[in-house]
Design a protein around this motif. Structure first.
Motif, short mmCIF file in Angstrom:
data_model
loop_
_atom_site.label_atom_id
_atom_site.label_comp_id
_atom_site.label_asym_id
_atom_site.label_seq_id
_atom_site.Cartn_x
_atom_site.Cartn_y
_atom_site.Cartn_z
N UNK A 1 0.83 -1.21 0.00
CA UNK A 1 0.00 0.00 0.00
C UNK A 1 0.87 1.26 0.00
N UNK A 2 1.95 1.21 0.74
CA UNK A 2 2.87 2.35 0.80
C UNK A 2 3.43 2.65 -0.59
N UNK A 3 3.89 1.60 -1.30
CA UNK A 3 4.47 1.80 -2.63
C UNK A 3 3.42 2.28 -3.63
N UNK A 4 2.19 1.76 -3.52
CA UNK A 4 1.13 2.19 -4.43
C UNK A 4 0.80 3.66 -4.22
N UNK A 5 0.71 4.07 -2.95
CA UNK A 5 0.44 5.49 -2.66
C UNK A 5 1.54 6.38 -3.20
N UNK A 6 2.78 5.99 -3.00
CA UNK A 6 3.89 6.79 -3.49
C UNK A 6 3.93 6.82 -5.01
N UNK A 7 3.57 5.70 -5.66
CA UNK A 7 3.58 5.65 -7.12
C UNK A 7 2.55 6.61 -7.71
N UNK A 8 1.33 6.56 -7.19
CA UNK A 8 0.29 7.45 -7.72
C UNK A 8 0.56 8.91 -7.35
#
Length: 317
Positions: A3-10
């Motif tokens: 979830x952390x990586x997805x938030x940072x990606x978007x």
């Protein structure tokens, strides 16, 4: 973690989209691109030719429509053509990108070689002459403007002493690591690297001092562990996290901050190309170069966030 990586990606994608909107709007507000051809309404361009140019450049449409059309072409890999020479922007950017990346890598390596060892020396010999010299080196490096330092280096080492060249990045005919090519990198890379080395020095010194004053280091000393083992095995390994995580941001800063130094040293890179595009109001080149710089910075920030999460799991919360 996912979830952390997805938030940072978007968040990175939204940052790039915001950068495209700002860059596109400012490029249109900088002036009328038709002035590159002739003064609209003057003797050089007839009304029919002016209308044809507007249609060709899509200037006859509302600004929001121009942006959406430009963004659509961008997503398809089409950055357009330069206004005067009508060359593919991707080709022009590709021809200049190598010079900027090479200068940034050389400056980053030089900054690391200078800053990290000096930071360790300054921390280990705290309060000594070497400590004051290292802190003075960092203070001067962060205080001197890069363009002024570059000009003074050209005046001293090229004009007065005639030791080192400037103005190009070498002929490129010989091996890349040969002296014929490397000597062109010394002046511009040192001018860029001094400020970055100062950041490395201050970070490494403060991190080393914190670790050297920690309880587990005092315990190791009380057990009779040698000074060299304490410095390199215990202190340096634990103090490496701050300079390691900031090194990626440093690389992005060296790539995106190459504009001034490339102009001073006539370096054939993206920074000099961007300045020329501003002077010519060549907005396809201008938007492409600024978008490249913004994308590099967003991408490196994303990698840095991932490194922080891997090094310290508490960061993600």
């Amino acid at each position: 973690m996912r979830k952390f990586l997805i938030r940072r990606f978007f968040a990175g994608i939204l940052s790039i989209l915001a950068a495209t909107a700002i860059v596109f709007g400012l490029s249109r507000a900088a002036g009328d691109p038709l002035l590159l051809y002739a003064k609209p309404g003057g003797y050089g361009v007839t009304p029919e030719q002016e209308q044809a140019l507007k249609e060709k450049l899509r200037l006859d449409k509302p600004l929001i429509v121009q942006y959406l059309l430009w963004l659509t072409d961008l997503l398809q890999g089409d950055f357009g053509k330069t206004l005067l020479a009508e060359q593919e922007v991707t080709k022009v950017i590709g021809d200049k990108m190598g010079a900027t990346v090479q200068l940034a890598v050389a400056s980053w390596v030089l900054a690391t070689i200078m800053g990290v060892p000096l930071g360790i020396l300054s921390a280990v010999l705290r309060g000594s002459v070497w400590d004051y010299l290292g802190r003075g080196f960092a203070l001067i490096g962060q205080s001197l403007p890069t363009f002024w330092l570059g000009l003074m280096m050209i005046l001293l080492f090229n004009t007065r002493l005639d030791w080192l060249p400037f103005g190009t990045r070498g002929s490129g005919e010989s091996f890349f690591l040969s002296w014929d090519n490397l000597r062109y990198f010394i002046l511009p890379s040192f001018a860029v690297a001094w400020g970055a080395a100062a950041v490395y020095l201050r970070l490494t010194r403060s991190a080393m001092l914190e670790v050297l004053d920690s309880e587990f280091v005092k315990l190791a000393r009380s057990k009779g562990v040698g000074g060299t083992t304490i410095i390199w095995k215990h202190a340096f390994r634990n103090a490496l996290i701050p300079p390691l995580t900031v090194s990626s941001l440093m690389m992005a800063g060296l790539i995106t901050g190459s504009v001034v130094i490339e102009v001073v040293f006539s370096w054939p890179g993206l920074g000099r190309l961007a300045v020329q595009a501003v002077q010519d109001n060549d907005f396809p080149i201008l938007t492409a170069t600024v978008l490249f710089f913004a994308s590099v910075f967003v991408f490196v920030n994303f990698i840095t966030d991932v490194l922080y999460a891997l090094i310290d799991p508490r960061i993600r919360y």
